[in-house]
Design a protein around this motif. Structure first.
Motif, PDB file in Angstrom:
ATOM      1  N   ARG A  68       0.867  -1.159  -0.032  1.00  0.00           N
ATOM      2  CA  ARG A  68      -0.090   0.055  -0.097  1.00  0.00           C
ATOM      3  C   ARG A  68       0.799   1.204   0.100  1.00  0.00           C
ATOM      4  NH1 ARG A  68      -3.803   1.872   4.992  1.00  0.00           N
ATOM      5  NH2 ARG A  68      -1.898   3.100   5.233  1.00  0.00           N
ATOM      6  N   ARG A  90       0.710   7.642   1.479  1.00  0.00           N
ATOM      7  CA  ARG A  90      -0.280   8.474   1.107  1.00  0.00           C
ATOM      8  C   ARG A  90      -1.557   7.923   0.577  1.00  0.00           C
ATOM      9  NH1 ARG A  90       0.819  12.308  -3.182  1.00  0.00           N
ATOM     10  NH2 ARG A  90      -0.592  13.497  -2.287  1.00  0.00           N
ATOM     11  N   CYS A  91      -1.398   6.806   0.588  1.00  0.00           N
ATOM     12  CA  CYS A  91      -2.796   5.948   0.250  1.00  0.00           C
ATOM     13  C   CYS A  91      -3.307   5.272   1.508  1.00  0.00           C
ATOM     14  CB  CYS A  91      -2.633   5.053  -0.925  1.00  0.00           C
ATOM     15  SG  CYS A  91      -2.018   5.525  -2.304  1.00  0.00           S
ATOM     16  N   GLU A  92      -4.593   5.219   1.567  1.00  0.00           N
ATOM     17  CA  GLU A  92      -5.386   4.505   2.838  1.00  0.00           C
ATOM     18  C   GLU A  92      -6.471   3.592   2.394  1.00  0.00           C
ATOM     19  OE1 GLU A  92      -7.561   6.999   5.422  1.00  0.00           O
ATOM     20  OE2 GLU A  92      -7.458   8.724   3.936  1.00  0.00           O
ATOM     21  N   TRP A  93      -6.921   3.335   1.247  1.00  0.00           N
ATOM     22  CA  TRP A  93      -7.970   2.643   0.830  1.00  0.00           C
ATOM     23  C   TRP A  93      -7.788   1.513  -0.195  1.00  0.00           C
ATOM     24  CZ3 TRP A  93     -11.892   4.058   3.788  1.00  0.00           C
ATOM     25  CH2 TRP A  93     -11.822   5.531   4.187  1.00  0.00           C
ATOM     26  N   ASP A 117      -8.114   4.832  -3.507  1.00  0.00           N
ATOM     27  CA  ASP A 117      -7.551   6.357  -3.341  1.00  0.00           C
ATOM     28  C   ASP A 117      -7.547   7.110  -4.873  1.00  0.00           C
ATOM     29  OD1 ASP A 117      -5.929   6.454  -0.514  1.00  0.00           O
ATOM     30  OD2 ASP A 117      -6.105   4.629  -1.510  1.00  0.00           O
ATOM     31  N   PRO A 172      -3.930  10.921  -4.739  1.00  0.00           N
ATOM     32  CA  PRO A 172      -4.723   9.997  -3.878  1.00  0.00           C
ATOM     33  C   PRO A 172      -5.781  10.948  -3.248  1.00  0.00           C
ATOM     34  CG  PRO A 172      -2.318   9.392  -3.647  1.00  0.00           C
ATOM     35  CD  PRO A 172      -2.424  10.551  -4.477  1.00  0.00           C
ATOM     36  N   THR A 190      -9.614  11.021  -0.886  1.00  0.00           N
ATOM     37  CA  THR A 190     -10.803  10.371   0.128  1.00  0.00           C
ATOM     38  C   THR A 190     -12.098  11.250  -0.339  1.00  0.00           C
ATOM     39  OG1 THR A 190      -9.202   9.802   1.866  1.00  0.00           O
ATOM     40  CG2 THR A 190     -11.602  10.149   2.169  1.00  0.00           C
ATOM     41  N   VAL A 207     -14.665   7.444  -3.732  1.00  0.00           N
ATOM     42  CA  VAL A 207     -13.838   6.558  -2.948  1.00  0.00           C
ATOM     43  C   VAL A 207     -14.260   5.807  -1.726  1.00  0.00           C
ATOM     44  CG1 VAL A 207     -11.571   6.593  -1.634  1.00  0.00           C
ATOM     45  CG2 VAL A 207     -11.565   7.873  -3.717  1.00  0.00           C
TER      46      VAL A 207
END
Length: 294
Positions: free
Chosen positions: A88, A91-94, A134, A256, A258, A262
């Motif tokens: 992952r 700077r990305c979380e999804w 993202d 990226p 949110t 998303v």
């Protein structure tokens, strides 16, 4: 049924056959399954994936299936094997898992009917069709960066021949907790239909992979999580989520985000309808419009 794998043995990629708890190469070398470094069990030139196919997933998204399947592709650089790390990016979380069954093509296939498809299938394996949501608001529906980022297509551990795909259980666990639990009986289009559909106008070649869809409850995972996809008769594919060593660059391209789109996709439905609004951002699309257009 027979089970074949590809592993690194003495530093070289080697095809092996499973014999009990050992993997045996053609020259007689043996290694314990747990000690082996696994590679994807096939060497495809194409990875083609169906969008919606499982009824529970369709219901979860409060939508309906199209009259015929729709597809997208993953680049070959997304491939990794059983036991490999899934990245992952910073700077990305999804990042979402999607446990699936992959069809492995055995010989050149073009313009066949569903009743002929079995003759062109080498076997089946397990896949995890990860999505980096993202980037959901870009790439005009191709999902190139959502589905095609490096390491987002673990496949394995084995190619299993003579496996009957009908009424087989498929489960995804995260850190030992069951998150997805479905059956191939939910599929609108079975494995033979998918092969014949694509082969009408795209030649399928030995090793090519067709990912056949996922049941409900794809959700985000984070670095440190261990994700396992289990399929009855095919075994279990396990990977650990790690954070990438470098962040997504901020000086080029779509960033990226949110956004409502998303969060709705990553969390399994239209959260605005549930009284939870995700922030809108540039390029976001309201989920209601997607449902109404389908």
């Amino acid at each position: 049924m027979s089970e074949y794998r590809r592993i690194l043995l003495d530093g070289y990629p080697v095809a092996v056959r499973r014999e009990g708890e050992f993997l045996v190469a053609g020259d007689g070398r043996r290694i314990g399954i747990d000690a082996a470094i696994h590679l994807p069990p096939a060497e495809p030139r194409k990875i083609i994936c169906v969008h919606l196919n499982y009824r529970s997933r369709v219901d979860e998204y409060m939508t309906r299936l199209p009259a015929t399947p729709t597809y997208f592709q993953k680049p070959l650089t997304a491939l990794c094997g059983h036991g490999a790390d899934v990245v992952r990016p910073k700077r990305c979380e999804w990042l979402n898992y999607e446990g699936e069954i992959a069809i492995v093509i055995g010989r050149h296939c073009r313009n066949i009917g569903p009743d002929e498809a079995a003759e062109y299938i080498a076997g089946y394996t397990i896949a995890n069709d990860y999505g980096l949501h993202d980037f959901r608001d870009t790439d005009a529906g191709s999902m190139l960066r959502v589905k095609g980022s490096d390491t987002l297509c673990p496949v394995g551990p084995a190619l299993v021949t003579d496996w009957d795909f009908r009424d087989k259980r498929i489960r995804t666990t995260v850190n030992g907790e069951v998150r997805q639990d479905g059956s191939t009986s939910e599929m609108e289009w079975d494995m033979h239909y998918l092969v014949a559909d694509i082969a009408r106008n795209i030649t399928l070649e030995p090793g090519d992979l067709l990912l056949s869809g996922t049941p409900a409850n794809s959700r985000p995972v984070k670095p440190g999580d261990v994700v396992t996809v289990e399929v009855e008769g095919l075994g279990a594919l396990t990977n650990r989520i790690v954070e990438g060593p470098t962040p997504i660059r901020s000086d080029v391209g779509h960033q990226p985000m949110t956004t409502e789109e998303v969060v709705s996709t990553a969390m399994g439905g239209d959260w605005e309808f549930r009284g939870i609004r995700a922030p809108r951002g540039p390029g976001s699309a309201h989920y209601r419009s997607r449902v109404e257009e389908e």
